[in-house]
Design a protein around this motif. Structure first.
Motif, PDB file in Angstrom:
ATOM      1  N   ARG A 142       0.835  -1.203   0.000  1.00  0.00           N
ATOM      2  CA  ARG A 142       0.000   0.000   0.000  1.00  0.00           C
ATOM      3  C   ARG A 142       0.872   1.255   0.000  1.00  0.00           C
ATOM      4  NH1 ARG A 142      -5.661  -0.783   2.558  1.00  0.00           N
ATOM      5  NH2 ARG A 142      -5.954  -3.029   2.341  1.00  0.00           N
ATOM      6  N   VAL A 143       1.911   1.241   0.815  1.00  0.00           N
ATOM      7  CA  VAL A 143       2.822   2.384   0.856  1.00  0.00           C
ATOM      8  C   VAL A 143       3.502   2.565  -0.498  1.00  0.00           C
ATOM      9  CG1 VAL A 143       4.879   3.357   1.949  1.00  0.00           C
ATOM     10  CG2 VAL A 143       3.187   2.150   3.340  1.00  0.00           C
ATOM     11  N   SER A 144       3.898   1.456  -1.098  1.00  0.00           N
ATOM     12  CA  SER A 144       4.522   1.523  -2.426  1.00  0.00           C
ATOM     13  C   SER A 144       3.565   2.123  -3.441  1.00  0.00           C
ATOM     14  CB  SER A 144       4.952   0.109  -2.858  1.00  0.00           C
ATOM     15  OG  SER A 144       5.578   0.131  -4.117  1.00  0.00           O
ATOM     16  N   PHE A 145       2.298   1.733  -3.366  1.00  0.00           N
ATOM     17  CA  PHE A 145       1.289   2.312  -4.243  1.00  0.00           C
ATOM     18  C   PHE A 145       1.156   3.808  -4.000  1.00  0.00           C
ATOM     19  CE2 PHE A 145      -1.489  -0.118  -7.023  1.00  0.00           C
ATOM     20  CZ  PHE A 145      -0.957  -1.385  -6.887  1.00  0.00           C
ATOM     21  N   GLY A 146       1.124   4.187  -2.737  1.00  0.00           N
ATOM     22  CA  GLY A 146       0.985   5.603  -2.417  1.00  0.00           C
ATOM     23  C   GLY A 146       2.124   6.425  -2.976  1.00  0.00           C
ATOM     24  N   ARG A 147       3.348   5.911  -2.848  1.00  0.00           N
ATOM     25  CA  ARG A 147       4.512   6.620  -3.371  1.00  0.00           C
ATOM     26  C   ARG A 147       4.434   6.768  -4.888  1.00  0.00           C
ATOM     27  NH1 ARG A 147      10.053   3.856  -1.923  1.00  0.00           N
ATOM     28  NH2 ARG A 147       9.341   2.451  -3.561  1.00  0.00           N
ATOM     29  N   ALA A 148       3.892   5.728  -5.561  1.00  0.00           N
ATOM     30  CA  ALA A 148       3.773   5.773  -7.020  1.00  0.00           C
ATOM     31  C   ALA A 148       2.664   6.702  -7.477  1.00  0.00           C
ATOM     32  CB  ALA A 148       3.517   4.364  -7.550  1.00  0.00           C
ATOM     33  N   LEU A 149       1.569   6.722  -6.738  1.00  0.00           N
ATOM     34  CA  LEU A 149       0.379   7.433  -7.199  1.00  0.00           C
ATOM     35  C   LEU A 149       0.340   8.906  -6.801  1.00  0.00           C
ATOM     36  CD1 LEU A 149      -2.288   4.693  -6.382  1.00  0.00           C
ATOM     37  CD2 LEU A 149      -1.562   5.403  -8.655  1.00  0.00           C
ATOM     38  N   ILE A 150       1.075   9.278  -5.761  1.00  0.00           N
ATOM     39  CA  ILE A 150       0.897  10.621  -5.201  1.00  0.00           C
ATOM     40  C   ILE A 150       1.322  11.714  -6.172  1.00  0.00           C
ATOM     41  CG2 ILE A 150       3.155  10.859  -4.072  1.00  0.00           C
ATOM     42  CD1 ILE A 150       1.495  11.973  -1.633  1.00  0.00           C
ATOM     43  N   THR A 151       2.222  11.397  -7.093  1.00  0.00           N
ATOM     44  CA  THR A 151       2.627  12.403  -8.085  1.00  0.00           C
ATOM     45  C   THR A 151       1.673  12.436  -9.279  1.00  0.00           C
ATOM     46  OG1 THR A 151       4.099  10.810  -9.168  1.00  0.00           O
ATOM     47  CG2 THR A 151       5.058  12.202  -7.442  1.00  0.00           C
ATOM     48  N   ASN A 152       0.640  11.582  -9.233  1.00  0.00           N
ATOM     49  CA  ASN A 152      -0.380  11.527 -10.291  1.00  0.00           C
ATOM     50  C   ASN A 152       0.256  11.398 -11.677  1.00  0.00           C
ATOM     51  OD1 ASN A 152      -2.992  11.379 -11.190  1.00  0.00           O
ATOM     52  ND2 ASN A 152      -3.293  13.598 -11.277  1.00  0.00           N
ATOM     53  N   PRO A 153       1.022  10.318 -11.905  1.00  0.00           N
ATOM     54  CA  PRO A 153       1.711  10.161 -13.194  1.00  0.00           C
ATOM     55  C   PRO A 153       0.724   9.981 -14.337  1.00  0.00           C
ATOM     56  CG  PRO A 153       1.779   8.108 -11.960  1.00  0.00           C
ATOM     57  CD  PRO A 153       1.215   9.141 -11.032  1.00  0.00           C
ATOM     58  N   SER A 154       1.153  10.327 -15.537  1.00  0.00           N
ATOM     59  CA  SER A 154       0.301  10.116 -16.707  1.00  0.00           C
ATOM     60  C   SER A 154       0.077   8.633 -16.956  1.00  0.00           C
ATOM     61  CB  SER A 154       0.943  10.745 -17.951  1.00  0.00           C
ATOM     62  OG  SER A 154       0.961  12.140 -17.854  1.00  0.00           O
ATOM     63  N   VAL A 155       1.111   7.819 -16.694  1.00  0.00           N
ATOM     64  CA  VAL A 155       1.031   6.378 -16.940  1.00  0.00           C
ATOM     65  C   VAL A 155       1.650   5.632 -15.762  1.00  0.00           C
ATOM     66  CG1 VAL A 155       1.693   4.469 -18.451  1.00  0.00           C
ATOM     67  CG2 VAL A 155       1.189   6.716 -19.440  1.00  0.00           C
ATOM     68  N   LEU A 156       0.944   4.603 -15.288  1.00  0.00           N
ATOM     69  CA  LEU A 156       1.438   3.730 -14.235  1.00  0.00           C
ATOM     70  C   LEU A 156       1.628   2.336 -14.813  1.00  0.00           C
ATOM     71  CD1 LEU A 156       2.090   3.418 -11.181  1.00  0.00           C
ATOM     72  CD2 LEU A 156      -0.314   2.809 -10.846  1.00  0.00           C
ATOM     73  N   LEU A 157       2.823   1.782 -14.641  1.00  0.00           N
ATOM     74  CA  LEU A 157       3.154   0.457 -15.142  1.00  0.00           C
ATOM     75  C   LEU A 157       3.299  -0.484 -13.955  1.00  0.00           C
ATOM     76  CD1 LEU A 157       5.914   1.561 -17.691  1.00  0.00           C
ATOM     77  CD2 LEU A 157       3.470   1.193 -18.156  1.00  0.00           C
ATOM     78  N   LEU A 158       2.501  -1.561 -13.939  1.00  0.00           N
ATOM     79  CA  LEU A 158       2.462  -2.470 -12.794  1.00  0.00           C
ATOM     80  C   LEU A 158       2.902  -3.861 -13.215  1.00  0.00           C
ATOM     81  CD1 LEU A 158      -0.585  -0.706 -12.765  1.00  0.00           C
ATOM     82  CD2 LEU A 158      -0.133  -1.241 -10.379  1.00  0.00           C
ATOM     83  N   ASP A 159       3.997  -4.328 -12.624  1.00  0.00           N
ATOM     84  CA  ASP A 159       4.577  -5.617 -12.985  1.00  0.00           C
ATOM     85  C   ASP A 159       4.223  -6.658 -11.923  1.00  0.00           C
ATOM     86  OD1 ASP A 159       6.002  -7.649 -14.100  1.00  0.00           O
ATOM     87  OD2 ASP A 159       7.939  -6.645 -14.060  1.00  0.00           O
TER      88      ASP A 159
END
Length: 245
Positions: A142-159
């Protein structure tokens, strides 16, 4: 309307092995594309090319209609989320999530407000000051998701981001991601080898086989196809159900 992610004729080889061949895709805003495939089929390679972590042998990746190879990594507005949480062990939950905002030199009051809002969205209330070694596997993700999402990137790549989680936590994380991605209008590519997860997570579904990517126009078309192994899996579970009843 600007297309968040588009590829044209992507190819990639390692030595004599062709891993990706003439890959074309286009994603709309707030759309998640699930990509399914067996281990070693090229799913992770495709994600790395989409994120600019590897250069294709041919073809172009466009993010917001700009060739990502012409941009510096920090300017690509793409975030790659691995299966492992990969948190900074010396930073608290709050500081891990706020990391991307601090890199962008966001005003401290905005950092605090946005980070606490994300912590609430992630259902991590009361854990802002905890260290990574004080968290469960699901909490770390969840924390990892928060760090990825908080900058509101144009594209999120999930492996395969939920591959290391137990079934209950995995289910919770799937629902949480869908909710937050919708709230933040995230465009995402979600790689998995799990058929059920691909169907659950994707607005559309693609499958990689022999270097080629097939994107199905609907989930129904994906399920009905005879090329991706879905029918065999459905028949397997039906046979298990019959044997247990």
């Amino acid at each position: 309307m600007v297309t968040p992610l588009e590829t044209k004729h992507i190819s990639k080889s390692y030595g004599n092995e062709r891993v990706l061949s003439d890959i074309n895709l286009s994603l709309n805003s707030n759309e998640t594309l699930s990509i399914l495939g067996r281990s070693g089929c090229g799913k992770t390679t495709l994600l790395k090319v989409l994120g600019g972590l590897e250069s294709p042998d041919g073809g172009t990746v466009f993010v917001n209609q700009t060739d990502i190879q012409t941009l510096q990594p920090q300017d690509r507005d793409v975030v790659y989320l691995y299966q492992e949480a990969l948190l900074f062990p010396h930073l608290t939950v709050f500081e891990n999530i706020a990391f991307g905002l601090r890199l962008r030199k966001i005003d401290e009051k905005k950092v605090s407000k946005r980070t606490h809002t994300m912590i609430r969205k992630l259902q991590l209330n009361g854990m802002a000051d905890r260290m990574p070694d004080q968290l469960s596997g699901g909490q770390k993700q969840r924390v990892s998701f928060g760090r990825a999402l908080i900058t509101n990137p144009s594209v999120l790549l999930l492996d395969e981001p939920f591959g290391n989680l137990d079934a209950y936590t995995r289910s919770n994380m799937q629902e949480l991601f869908k909710q937050i991605a919708n709230d933040l209008t995230i465009t995402a590519v979600f790689v998995t080898h799990n058929v059920k997860e691909a169907i659950l997570m994707g607005d559309r579904i693609g499958s990689i086989s022999e270097g080629g990517l097939t994107i199905y126009p609907s989930v129904e078309a994906f399920v009905e196809s005879e090329k991706n192994g879905v029918q065999e899996e459905i028949e397997f579970w039906q046979s298990i159900d019959k044997n247990t009843n």
